[in-house]
Motif scaffolding. Structure first.
Motif, PDB file in Angstrom:
ATOM      1  N   PRO A   1      10.582   1.936   5.712  1.00 33.38           N
ATOM      2  CA  PRO A   1      11.152   1.467   6.981  1.00 33.38           C
ATOM      3  C   PRO A   1      11.832   2.601   7.736  1.00 33.38           C
ATOM      4  O   PRO A   1      12.151   3.650   7.154  1.00 33.38           O
ATOM      5  CB  PRO A   1      12.174   0.404   6.535  1.00 33.38           C
TER       6      PRO A   1
ATOM      7  N   TRP B   1       2.301  -2.532  12.118  1.00 33.38           N
ATOM      8  CA  TRP B   1       2.137  -2.033  10.753  1.00 33.38           C
ATOM      9  C   TRP B   1       0.778  -2.424  10.166  1.00 33.38           C
ATOM     10  O   TRP B   1      -0.134  -2.844  10.882  1.00 33.38           O
ATOM     11  CB  TRP B   1       3.290  -2.471   9.854  1.00 33.38           C
TER      12      TRP B   1
ATOM     13  N   PRO C   1       1.771  -5.160   5.094  1.00 35.86           N
ATOM     14  CA  PRO C   1       3.127  -5.017   4.542  1.00 35.86           C
ATOM     15  C   PRO C   1       3.348  -5.834   3.271  1.00 35.86           C
ATOM     16  O   PRO C   1       4.379  -5.653   2.605  1.00 35.86           O
ATOM     17  CB  PRO C   1       4.012  -5.533   5.681  1.00 35.86           C
ATOM     18  N   ASN C   2       2.408  -6.706   2.928  1.00 34.65           N
ATOM     19  CA  ASN C   2       2.531  -7.484   1.702  1.00 34.65           C
ATOM     20  C   ASN C   2       2.145  -6.687   0.458  1.00 34.65           C
ATOM     21  O   ASN C   2       2.254  -7.194  -0.662  1.00 34.65           O
ATOM     22  CB  ASN C   2       1.660  -8.745   1.783  1.00 34.65           C
TER      23      ASN C   2
ATOM     24  N   TRP D   1       3.976  -0.764   2.216  1.00 34.02           N
ATOM     25  CA  TRP D   1       5.303  -1.088   2.766  1.00 34.02           C
ATOM     26  C   TRP D   1       6.254  -1.099   1.585  1.00 34.02           C
ATOM     27  O   TRP D   1       6.085  -1.893   0.655  1.00 34.02           O
ATOM     28  CB  TRP D   1       5.266  -2.433   3.471  1.00 34.02           C
TER      29      TRP D   1
ATOM     30  N   GLN E   1       9.464  -8.514   2.362  1.00 34.46           N
ATOM     31  CA  GLN E   1       9.106  -9.420   3.445  1.00 34.46           C
ATOM     32  C   GLN E   1      10.181  -9.473   4.523  1.00 34.46           C
ATOM     33  O   GLN E   1       9.875  -9.425   5.722  1.00 34.46           O
ATOM     34  CB  GLN E   1       8.850 -10.813   2.870  1.00 34.46           C
TER      35      GLN E   1
ATOM     36  N   TYR F   1      10.025  -6.415   6.626  1.00 34.00           N
ATOM     37  CA  TYR F   1       8.925  -6.449   7.591  1.00 34.00           C
ATOM     38  C   TYR F   1       9.257  -7.372   8.752  1.00 34.00           C
ATOM     39  O   TYR F   1       8.973  -7.046   9.916  1.00 34.00           O
ATOM     40  CB  TYR F   1       7.615  -6.891   6.944  1.00 34.00           C
ATOM     41  N   HIS F   2       9.846  -8.529   8.470  1.00 36.14           N
ATOM     42  CA  HIS F   2      10.214  -9.438   9.556  1.00 36.14           C
ATOM     43  C   HIS F   2      11.129  -8.731  10.563  1.00 36.14           C
ATOM     44  O   HIS F   2      10.972  -8.873  11.783  1.00 36.14           O
ATOM     45  CB  HIS F   2      10.902 -10.673   9.005  1.00 36.14           C
TER      46      HIS F   2
ATOM     47  N   LEU G   1      11.309  -5.439  11.085  1.00 36.08           N
ATOM     48  CA  LEU G   1      10.502  -4.458  11.802  1.00 36.08           C
ATOM     49  C   LEU G   1       9.659  -5.139  12.867  1.00 36.08           C
ATOM     50  O   LEU G   1       9.559  -4.645  14.000  1.00 36.08           O
ATOM     51  CB  LEU G   1       9.596  -3.699  10.829  1.00 36.08           C
ATOM     52  N   TYR G   2       9.048  -6.276  12.506  1.00 39.02           N
ATOM     53  CA  TYR G   2       8.208  -6.968  13.483  1.00 39.02           C
ATOM     54  C   TYR G   2       9.039  -7.391  14.695  1.00 39.02           C
ATOM     55  O   TYR G   2       8.617  -7.180  15.848  1.00 39.02           O
ATOM     56  CB  TYR G   2       7.517  -8.197  12.876  1.00 39.02           C
TER      57      TYR G   2
ATOM     58  N   PRO H   1       0.850 -10.674  11.034  1.00 38.92           N
ATOM     59  CA  PRO H   1       1.528  -9.701  10.164  1.00 38.92           C
ATOM     60  C   PRO H   1       0.574  -8.762   9.426  1.00 38.92           C
ATOM     61  O   PRO H   1       0.998  -8.068   8.503  1.00 38.92           O
ATOM     62  CB  PRO H   1       2.272 -10.597   9.176  1.00 38.92           C
TER      63      PRO H   1
ATOM     64  N   TRP I   1       2.586 -15.501   2.610  1.00 36.68           N
ATOM     65  CA  TRP I   1       3.393 -14.874   3.659  1.00 36.68           C
ATOM     66  C   TRP I   1       3.293 -15.611   4.990  1.00 36.68           C
ATOM     67  O   TRP I   1       4.154 -15.425   5.853  1.00 36.68           O
ATOM     68  CB  TRP I   1       2.938 -13.422   3.872  1.00 36.68           C
TER      69      TRP I   1
END
Length: 503
Positions: free
Chosen positions: A119, A154, A157-158, A163, A168, A171-172, A174-175, A194, A203
């Protein structure tokens, strides 16, 4: 064997999702001549609309630079890459990644070329960079143009390899930061995610809940699809098992199934990567089997998603390492130096199909153009690994069609199978040369040309009977072209050797 009766009236247009996007190696590779020659060939003979790859923000693209405490955004390479795509009719499908080292919170990397997958240490700085990139692209290419480019946040990410920790919640965050930065630049820019790899459908619900609860912008959803199993490592390559082709179509359909009833239901769905194997060193990619396997996916995938992007258009690609042989199992439709693989021909055949669908079956797709030309894409059905070892498929496959036509037709057939239109087979027969000479490359290019046959059929009661015998792992394209005779007074082919000639 029963004859399949093809309807006279179309069921609808042939969806274009199969050619909406194609994948590429990391963006820096687009600066190479071999890459550019391959891209130009693909566009001439197939014609994709978008192109997607990793590494827009990675260090080798030079976007974020720092010197003596001064930060500068630089777009020298970005401009060269995007210019080269637009010149040949390709629009960017932008993937925002990976993390510039100067902005990364850690040192975890992926691939031989070391894309950073941690990140940002500052989400504010990340958002500022995203805004700067998009404002530059708008300044250079125009707002109306950039509004047509999907922007993906990205990549997979899973997965922990893509990532850090497959976190998770991270990532949320970042999104959300990224999506809001995109919309800060222009509310009509398209942003989505995602970008999930296969096998992580758990996810979907948390992502949908997060986006809805916080009213985060989202214009499309995306995921990837592959049908291969665990890796069996060999020197400079791998082997894997495979599910049946339907497994790819099931993966295409997964986002709509899992998002039904959520705030994201009904959004466009993009499969921004797909192939049989997810490895860039699996020899299956070079085979006729790969083309026959994917034929029903190309024929039917457009009913399920808005786009599905073959990963990738050429073998100029360096994720696992620098390739050590011309044929090495690369993802590409083309090898280095533009040798066409069987799956390339599947795509080229699809590019010649008619506009309207007359029929689809387990081994065929029949279409028609407004001028009466009928096209038939046919393939030997293949399954997954439960079918047995490579080469154990039946030697032939028969298909009998009754096709509605308005007149007599000329029949032109192009075929690719284990022995025809198959440079990989020729390469093996030549001793598998890792670094072929120019003369050998010419031989391989010749060997990659589909077999072409032609004959005429006379219409009876508004139809012709088309009988096809396909070879092992064959994909074939048949064009039925209406015959419209021109007058050539005095021509008589029986007299070509001079009989009855009056001096």
């Amino acid at each position: 064997m029963n004859r399949v009766l093809i309807p006279a009236e179309p069921s609808g247009p042939l969806p274009s999702a199969w050619r909406e996007c194609v994948g590429t190696g990391r963006l820096n590779l687009a600066l190479r001549a071999d890459y550019q020659e391959s891209a130009a060939l693909v566009q001439r003979e197939i014609g994709f609309r978008y192109i997607r790859g990793h590494g827009l923000l990675s260090d080798d693209m030079g976007v974020l630079r720092e010197s003596e405490g001064v930060t500068r955004y630089t777009f020298t390479y970005v401009d060269q890459v995007v210019d080269s795509w637009l010149r040949i009719g390709l629009k960017p499908f932008l993937e925002l990644g990976f993390m510039p080292s100067a902005l990364a919170s850690g040192d975890q990397t992926v691939f031989w070329w070391k894309g950073n997958v941690t990140p940002p240490r500052s989400h504010d700085d990340w958002a500022a960079m995203v805004r700067a990139v998009l404002r530059h692209l708008i300044d250079r290419y125009g707002l109306d143009e950039v509004r047509t480019w999907p922007i993906e946040v990205w990549n997979e990410p899973n997965l922990t390899v893509f990532w850090e920790g497959a976190d998770q919640a991270a990532y949320h965050r970042l999104y959300e930061v990224t999506a809001r930065a995109v919309k800060d630049v222009d509310a009509s820019l398209q942003v989505g995610g995602p970008v999930l790899s296969p096998g992580s459908d758990e996810w979907w619900a948390p992502f949908a809940d997060f986006v809805a609860a916080r009213d985060v912008p989202i214009d499309f959803v995306s995921r990837h699809a592959y049908s291969s199993g665990p890796v069996q490592q060999v020197p400079f390559g791998v082997y894997q098992t495979f599910e049946r082709p339907q497994a790819l179509l099931d993966q295409f359909d997964a986002p709509r199934r899992y998002l039904a009833g959520t705030a994201l239901a009904g959004l466009p769905v993009h499969i921004s990567e797909f192939n049989t194997s997810y490895r860039p060193d699996n020899p299956v990619h070079d085979t006729a089997w790969n083309a026959a396997y994917l034929a029903p996916v190309l024929a039917g995938g457009g009913d399920l998603v808005d786009s599905f992007s073959y990963w990738t258009f050429c073998d100029v690609f360096e994720e696992a390492d620098i390739p050590t042989s011309l044929f090495h199992g690369g993802f590409g439709l083309l090898t280095h130096r533009q040798v066409r693989k069987p799956t390339y021909h599947l795509y080229a055949f699809m590019a010649r199909m008619g506009r309207s669908v007359l029929a689809r079956g387990d081994d065929h797709l029949v279409c028609r153009d407004d001028d009466g030309r009928v096209t038939v894409l046919a393939w030997q059905p293949v399954g997954g690994s439960d079918d047995g070892p490579y080469g154990s498929a039946p030697a032939t496959h028969e298909l009998r069609l009754r096709v509605p036509v308005a007149s007599d037709v000329a029949v032109v057939r192009r075929s690719v199978n284990e022995t025809e239109g198959n440079a990989w087979t020729a390469w093996r027969e030549l001793g598998r040369p890792r670094n072929p000479s120019e003369r050998t490359l010419d031989l391989l290019r010749d060997a990659s040309t589909p077999a072409v046959r032609h004959h005429a059929l006379s219409a009876v009661d508004g139809h012709v009977d088309l009988d096809l015998v396909l070879g092992q792992h064959e994909v074939t394209l048949v064009e039925l072209v209406p015959v419209r005779s021109d007058e050539h007074p005095g021509l008589d082919d029986r007299r070509l050797l001079g009989q009855d000639v009056v001096g």
